[in-house]
Write a protein that holds these residues in place. Structure first.
Motif, PDB file in Angstrom:
ATOM      1  N   LEU A  10       1.783  39.338 -12.392  1.00 51.60           N
ATOM      2  CA  LEU A  10       2.875  38.252 -12.359  1.00 51.60           C
ATOM      3  C   LEU A  10       3.309  37.727 -10.958  1.00 51.60           C
ATOM      4  N   ALA A  11       3.215  38.833 -10.157  1.00 53.23           N
ATOM      5  CA  ALA A  11       3.883  38.788  -8.794  1.00 53.23           C
ATOM      6  C   ALA A  11       2.872  37.676  -8.187  1.00 53.23           C
ATOM      7  N   LEU A  12       1.589  38.015  -8.275  1.00 49.44           N
ATOM      8  CA  LEU A  12       0.389  36.918  -7.812  1.00 49.44           C
ATOM      9  C   LEU A  12       0.619  35.563  -8.101  1.00 49.44           C
ATOM     10  N   HIS A  13       0.663  35.391  -9.508  1.00 53.88           N
ATOM     11  CA  HIS A  13       0.953  33.994  -9.912  1.00 53.88           C
ATOM     12  C   HIS A  13       2.339  33.518  -9.894  1.00 53.88           C
ATOM     13  N   ALA A  14       3.293  34.362  -9.495  1.00 57.00           N
ATOM     14  CA  ALA A  14       4.416  33.636  -9.111  1.00 57.00           C
ATOM     15  C   ALA A  14       4.620  33.196  -7.466  1.00 57.00           C
ATOM     16  N   GLY A  15       3.576  33.907  -6.588  1.00 58.72           N
ATOM     17  CA  GLY A  15       3.583  33.463  -5.367  1.00 58.72           C
ATOM     18  C   GLY A  15       4.578  34.464  -4.651  1.00 58.72           C
ATOM     19  N   VAL A  16       4.987  35.711  -5.347  1.00 58.28           N
ATOM     20  CA  VAL A  16       6.021  36.450  -4.311  1.00 58.28           C
ATOM     21  C   VAL A  16       5.309  37.957  -4.059  1.00 58.28           C
ATOM     22  N   ASP A  17       5.814  38.801  -3.413  1.00 59.70           N
ATOM     23  CA  ASP A  17       5.452  40.111  -3.054  1.00 59.70           C
ATOM     24  C   ASP A  17       5.380  41.029  -4.313  1.00 59.70           C
ATOM     25  N   SER A  20       9.949  42.912 -10.726  1.00 60.60           N
ATOM     26  CA  SER A  20      10.471  44.092 -11.793  1.00 60.60           C
ATOM     27  C   SER A  20      10.704  43.619 -12.956  1.00 60.60           C
ATOM     28  N   PRO A  21      10.624  44.465 -13.919  1.00 61.05           N
ATOM     29  CA  PRO A  21      11.057  43.986 -15.260  1.00 61.05           C
ATOM     30  C   PRO A  21      12.449  43.482 -15.346  1.00 61.05           C
ATOM     31  N   GLY A  22      12.290  42.491 -16.287  1.00 57.46           N
ATOM     32  CA  GLY A  22      13.736  41.616 -16.297  1.00 57.46           C
ATOM     33  C   GLY A  22      13.683  40.490 -15.310  1.00 57.46           C
ATOM     34  N   ASP A  23      12.962  40.544 -14.328  1.00 60.61           N
ATOM     35  CA  ASP A  23      13.045  39.136 -13.473  1.00 60.61           C
ATOM     36  C   ASP A  23      12.519  38.085 -14.116  1.00 60.61           C
ATOM     37  N   LEU A  24      13.099  36.761 -13.944  1.00 61.85           N
ATOM     38  CA  LEU A  24      12.695  35.471 -14.575  1.00 61.85           C
ATOM     39  C   LEU A  24      12.100  34.922 -13.458  1.00 61.85           C
ATOM     40  N   ILE A  25      10.719  34.587 -13.655  1.00 59.41           N
ATOM     41  CA  ILE A  25       9.738  33.854 -12.487  1.00 59.41           C
ATOM     42  C   ILE A  25       9.051  32.744 -13.167  1.00 59.41           C
ATOM     43  N   GLU A  26       8.695  31.783 -12.339  1.00 63.51           N
ATOM     44  CA  GLU A  26       7.742  30.691 -12.636  1.00 63.51           C
ATOM     45  C   GLU A  26       6.527  30.923 -11.941  1.00 63.51           C
ATOM     46  N   VAL A  27       5.570  30.695 -13.000  1.00 62.20           N
ATOM     47  CA  VAL A  27       4.115  31.293 -12.714  1.00 62.20           C
ATOM     48  C   VAL A  27       3.170  30.073 -13.007  1.00 62.20           C
ATOM     49  N   LYS A  28       2.111  30.136 -12.202  1.00 56.00           N
ATOM     50  CA  LYS A  28       1.013  29.322 -12.433  1.00 56.00           C
ATOM     51  C   LYS A  28      -0.040  29.782 -13.455  1.00 56.00           C
ATOM     52  N   VAL A  29      -0.740  29.048 -14.293  1.00 56.85           N
ATOM     53  CA  VAL A  29      -1.296  29.400 -15.424  1.00 56.85           C
ATOM     54  C   VAL A  29      -2.779  29.004 -15.208  1.00 56.85           C
ATOM     55  N   GLU A 152       2.527  25.232 -15.373  1.00 60.09           N
ATOM     56  CA  GLU A 152       3.414  26.500 -14.893  1.00 60.09           C
ATOM     57  C   GLU A 152       4.397  26.814 -16.344  1.00 60.09           C
ATOM     58  N   ILE A 153       4.771  28.026 -16.214  1.00 54.59           N
ATOM     59  CA  ILE A 153       5.868  28.305 -17.104  1.00 54.59           C
ATOM     60  C   ILE A 153       6.768  29.603 -16.597  1.00 54.59           C
ATOM     61  N   TRP A 154       8.120  29.263 -17.195  1.00 55.44           N
ATOM     62  CA  TRP A 154       8.846  30.315 -16.845  1.00 55.44           C
ATOM     63  C   TRP A 154       8.519  31.556 -17.771  1.00 55.44           C
ATOM     64  N   LEU A 155       8.641  32.935 -17.137  1.00 51.59           N
ATOM     65  CA  LEU A 155       8.219  34.112 -17.886  1.00 51.59           C
ATOM     66  C   LEU A 155       9.148  35.106 -17.469  1.00 51.59           C
TER      67      LEU A 155
END
Length: 419
Positions: A10-17, A20-29, A152-155
């Motif tokens: 999830l971090a990789l697809h959100a472009g962040v380092d 953590s559980p509970g974080d709201l992220i935007e990811v590439k699919v 993209e999608i928010w997860l």
């Protein structure tokens, strides 16, 4: 900060380092999936968004697998809508007819889902691909319509529950029994919006078909996803199907888990889920005398070649019970062809089975084996809710293919070592 395999993907697809559980992220699919039931609403949403074209015609898969060959006019209209959309947008991974099969079987089979990827699908059993070390989860059709437009999608990052299976499998026990036992232990909400990570010595020795079965049913415990860290078994499976460069991720040794559950496989015999919940499990030795009207072997849970082999080994030289219907549906055309070449289909036919074309069939109670009121079935599928396979006053029991095949011979729920 140490992370689990799910958090790393999830971090990789959100472009962040890190996440953590509970974080709201935007990811590439990496892959967006829909079928003949869920695609029409996704297409409607996509058109309302108005981008005019899909984000990537090679990263969308559309599979006609639920009500095909079309069972009525409405299902034909749904399939036509999806077909026309696929043609309009030149969707590379569009499958119907003789090229199609159960979506969650043919995508891994064709090398369209790989380790480390992020996959969303408008079908709850999209979690199946976690068996390959991918993060995969089901989403609503409207969400998928937005993904088809944007990629993209928010997860929300789910916590991970680690399940460690140690010991050795007893004879006749398969991945289906491990996951049914686990769901019985956790309950249908025991992993609500969590990743179920399957690990331990037993998982390492499990075939890919058994792993797909387990990841497939993570949703039945409320899971957001199921996942198994990729290993030699995974890589061997993928190498036969794809030449793409792979992203092999594993969790850090000091990664944090919501909790760790240890299960000793030596204590698990074949399991049967009673109506009307996958968590209502009982060892097959404690089932008692339960007569049956129908047996179904197939679905995205147990329509793999290994499952058909298991069932055929039980049915070899035998006939199904008088008055009982045995329906067998291979998960894909490739599996169907291999089953013919190995004599498996002949064994089923000689036993008195009906063989259906690769599709979901009676799993969702809409096609090719609907149950009447008062009828009982044992099925290798993933759900046995009220009315799941037909009439609300029918009953569905869940098992592995060995138990299902043995039950077809005796006409009642039976362990495979009893015939």
């Amino acid at each position: 900060m140490p992370m689990t395999i799910t958090e790393k993907i999830l971090a990789l697809h959100a472009g962040v380092d890190q996440v953590s559980p509970g974080d709201l992220i935007e990811v590439k699919v990496d892959m967006a999936l829909a079928n003949d039931i869920t695609a029409p609403l996704a297409i409607k949403t996509f058109r309302e968004i108005g981008t005019g074209k899909v984000f990537n015609n090679e990263k969308i898969a559309l599979v006609a697998d639920h009500f095909v060959p079309n069972k009525d006019i409405p299902s034909a209209e749904q399939a036509k809508l999806m077909r026309e959309f696929a043609n309009e947008h030149e969707i590379k991974n569009y499958f119907e007819g003789g090229e199609s099969g159960i979506e969650h079987v043919i995508l891994p089979e064709k090398g369209l889902v790989l380790p480390g990827q992020l996959v969303v699908g408008a079908d709850s059993h999209t979690c199946t691909y976690g068996a390959l070390g991918a993060f995969s989860t089901g989403v609503g059709s409207t969400d998928l319509g937005a993904v088809m437009a944007t990629g993209e999608i928010w997860l929300k990052v789910p916590p991970t529950i680690k399940i460690e299976y140690e010991g050795n499998l007893l004879p006749g026990v398969r991945g289906k029994d491990l996951i049914l036992y686990t769901i019985g232990l956790l309950g249908v909400e025991g992993a609500l919006y969590s990743t179920l990570q399957f690990s331990g010595k037993v998982i390492e020795g499990l075939s890919m078909s058994g792993r797909f079965t387990m990841a497939n049913m993570a949703i039945e415990a409320g899971g957001k996803s199921g996942i198994i860290e990729p290993d030699e078994v995974t890589l061997a499976y993928v190498a036969e199907r794809s030449s793409s460069e792979l992203l092999i991720l594993k969790g850090d040794l000091d990664a944090r888990y919501e909790k760790t559950v240890k299960i000793t496989a030596d204590e698990i015999e074949p399991q049967v889920a009673f109506p009307h919940s996958p968590a209502n499990v009982h060892p097959v030795s404690e089932v008692g005398d339960i007569p049956l009207d129908q047996v179904f072997i197939g679905s995205c849970t147990n329509g793999w070649l290994e499952d058909l082999r298991d069932a055929a080994n039980i049915l070899q030289g035998k006939k199904i019970a008088r008055g009982l219907r045995l329906i067998v549906i291979p998960g894909s055309p490739w599996i169907y062809k291999k089953a013919i070449q190995e004599g498996i289909i002949e064994t089923f036919l000689d036993a008195g089975a009906v063989i259906g074309p690769p599709c979901c069939g009676p799993c969702l109670g809409g096609h090719l084996g609907v149950l009447a009121g008062g009828e009982r079935a044992i099925s290798t599928t993933n759900r046995n809710f009220i009315g799941r396979m037909g009439h609300p006053k029918s009953e569905v029991y869940l098992s592995n293919p060995l138990v299902a095949a043995a039950s077809a011979v005796t006409g009642k729920i039976t362990a495979s070592d009893e015939i």
